[in-house]
Motif scaffolding. Structure first.
Motif, PDB file in Angstrom:
ATOM      1  N   GLU A  56      28.563 -45.779 -26.937  1.00 65.12           N
ATOM      2  CA  GLU A  56      28.516 -46.280 -28.154  1.00 65.12           C
ATOM      3  C   GLU A  56      27.419 -47.192 -28.598  1.00 65.12           C
ATOM      4  O   GLU A  56      27.529 -48.433 -27.875  1.00 65.12           O
ATOM      5  CB  GLU A  56      29.866 -46.747 -29.023  1.00 65.12           C
ATOM      6  CG  GLU A  56      29.659 -46.939 -30.503  1.00 65.12           C
ATOM      7  CD  GLU A  56      31.166 -47.511 -31.180  1.00 65.12           C
ATOM      8  OE1 GLU A  56      31.997 -46.580 -31.097  1.00 65.12           O
ATOM      9  OE2 GLU A  56      31.192 -48.557 -31.343  1.00 65.12           O
ATOM     10  N   ASP A  57      26.401 -47.023 -29.395  1.00 64.26           N
ATOM     11  CA  ASP A  57      25.383 -47.945 -29.739  1.00 64.26           C
ATOM     12  C   ASP A  57      25.299 -48.308 -31.247  1.00 64.26           C
ATOM     13  O   ASP A  57      25.421 -47.309 -31.964  1.00 64.26           O
ATOM     14  CB  ASP A  57      23.832 -47.162 -29.364  1.00 64.26           C
ATOM     15  CG  ASP A  57      23.764 -46.708 -27.989  1.00 64.26           C
ATOM     16  OD1 ASP A  57      24.063 -47.604 -27.136  1.00 64.26           O
ATOM     17  OD2 ASP A  57      23.622 -45.375 -27.698  1.00 64.26           O
ATOM     18  N   THR A  58      25.310 -49.498 -31.543  1.00 64.43           N
ATOM     19  CA  THR A  58      25.185 -49.952 -32.590  1.00 64.43           C
ATOM     20  C   THR A  58      23.566 -49.945 -33.214  1.00 64.43           C
ATOM     21  O   THR A  58      22.976 -50.914 -32.562  1.00 64.43           O
ATOM     22  CB  THR A  58      25.867 -51.321 -32.926  1.00 64.43           C
ATOM     23  OG1 THR A  58      27.111 -51.050 -32.697  1.00 64.43           O
ATOM     24  CG2 THR A  58      25.509 -51.739 -34.373  1.00 64.43           C
ATOM     25  N   LEU A  59      23.077 -49.122 -33.803  1.00 68.80           N
ATOM     26  CA  LEU A  59      21.604 -49.093 -34.200  1.00 68.80           C
ATOM     27  C   LEU A  59      21.178 -50.335 -35.270  1.00 68.80           C
ATOM     28  O   LEU A  59      21.824 -50.637 -36.187  1.00 68.80           O
ATOM     29  CB  LEU A  59      21.252 -47.934 -34.751  1.00 68.80           C
ATOM     30  CG  LEU A  59      21.637 -46.506 -34.069  1.00 68.80           C
ATOM     31  CD1 LEU A  59      21.267 -45.307 -34.671  1.00 68.80           C
ATOM     32  CD2 LEU A  59      20.965 -46.633 -32.536  1.00 68.80           C
ATOM     33  N   ASP A  60      20.108 -50.925 -34.988  1.00 67.34           N
ATOM     34  CA  ASP A  60      19.366 -51.929 -35.501  1.00 67.34           C
ATOM     35  C   ASP A  60      18.361 -51.608 -36.276  1.00 67.34           C
ATOM     36  O   ASP A  60      17.428 -51.273 -35.321  1.00 67.34           O
ATOM     37  CB  ASP A  60      19.535 -53.289 -34.782  1.00 67.34           C
ATOM     38  CG  ASP A  60      18.999 -54.642 -35.493  1.00 67.34           C
ATOM     39  OD1 ASP A  60      18.155 -54.490 -36.471  1.00 67.34           O
ATOM     40  OD2 ASP A  60      19.331 -55.439 -35.016  1.00 67.34           O
ATOM     41  N   PRO A  61      18.066 -51.663 -37.382  1.00 69.18           N
ATOM     42  CA  PRO A  61      16.820 -51.133 -37.997  1.00 69.18           C
ATOM     43  C   PRO A  61      15.621 -51.807 -37.464  1.00 69.18           C
ATOM     44  O   PRO A  61      14.319 -51.460 -37.596  1.00 69.18           O
ATOM     45  CB  PRO A  61      16.874 -51.575 -39.357  1.00 69.18           C
ATOM     46  CG  PRO A  61      18.368 -51.444 -39.732  1.00 69.18           C
ATOM     47  CD  PRO A  61      18.886 -51.993 -38.221  1.00 69.18           C
TER      48      PRO A  61
END
Length: 207
Positions: free
Chosen positions: A7-12
């Motif tokens: 699970e990856d938390t995407l960062d703009p």
């Protein structure tokens, strides 16, 4: 050979660089760009080349990779790994990587069944009661589990909105065919009490 769920938390402000290898990418929420393709919530795509991921939200990665003796996970991936399980397959042969969504009719059991493949599931929402062989297990949103396909399984959605994402690895000739394996003749004719949404069904192989 193994399957892994990250699970990856995407960062703009950052991009995620993924090396070559077969994977199914499911966007749980947010907006993402996978190479030159866009990905919206509750959608998925297949990739097997090196790719850059940008955007915001939560991305689930179902990956298939080699598992040589003494294998350990690279340090940069350890915080994001949810589950990893070996696959009992010849790693030199092509295979189908399938990703679909299974939604349940509340308070209705599926017939006992196995699958023509092995893989990881993760509950999106609701509550799920599983009987796997002689074990009874309850699943809550976000929980992941592995099924080897060779044990009888029945499942019951305990509330509206119960659904999971399923990634399966199967023989290459299973492309386009149902993975469902009824446990008895009676199970083969019983209603399944679920609906399916197929995201991808790709023949691929390990690099």
């Amino acid at each position: 050979m193994q399957m892994l769920l990250f699970e990856d938390t995407l960062d703009p402000g950052k991009h995620l660089r993924l090396p070559p290898g077969p994977r199914a990418l499911y966007l749980q929420e947010g907006q993402a760009r996978i190479g030159d393709r866009s990905l919206s919530p509750d959608a998925a795509l297949f990739a097997d080349s090196a790719i850059d991921v940008t955007g915001h939200g939560t991305l689930w990665r179902f990956e298939v990779a080699h598992r040589p003796p003494g294998w350990t996970l690279p340090p940069e991936d350890r915080a994001n790994l949810l589950l990893a399980r070996p696959l009992e397959r010849d790693a030199s042969l092509p295979f189908v990587l399938r990703l679909d969504r299974v939604d349940f009719t509340p308070d209705a059991d599926t017939p006992a069944h196995g699958h023509y493949g092995q893989g990881i599931r993760r509950l999106i929402g609701g509550r799920l009661l599983l009987r796997i062989s002689d074990r009874i297990e309850r699943r809550h949103p976000g929980e992941a589990w592995f099924e080897n396909g060779r044990e009888p399984v029945t499942a019951r959605g305990l509330m509206p909105g119960t659904a999971f994402i399923r990634a399966l690895v199967m023989d290459a000739d299973m492309q386009g065919r149902s993975s469902f394996l009824a446990w008895t003749p009676e199970d083969a004719t019983a209603p399944r009490n679920v609906t399916y949404r197929l995201f991808l069904d790709e023949v691929t192989r390990l690099p």
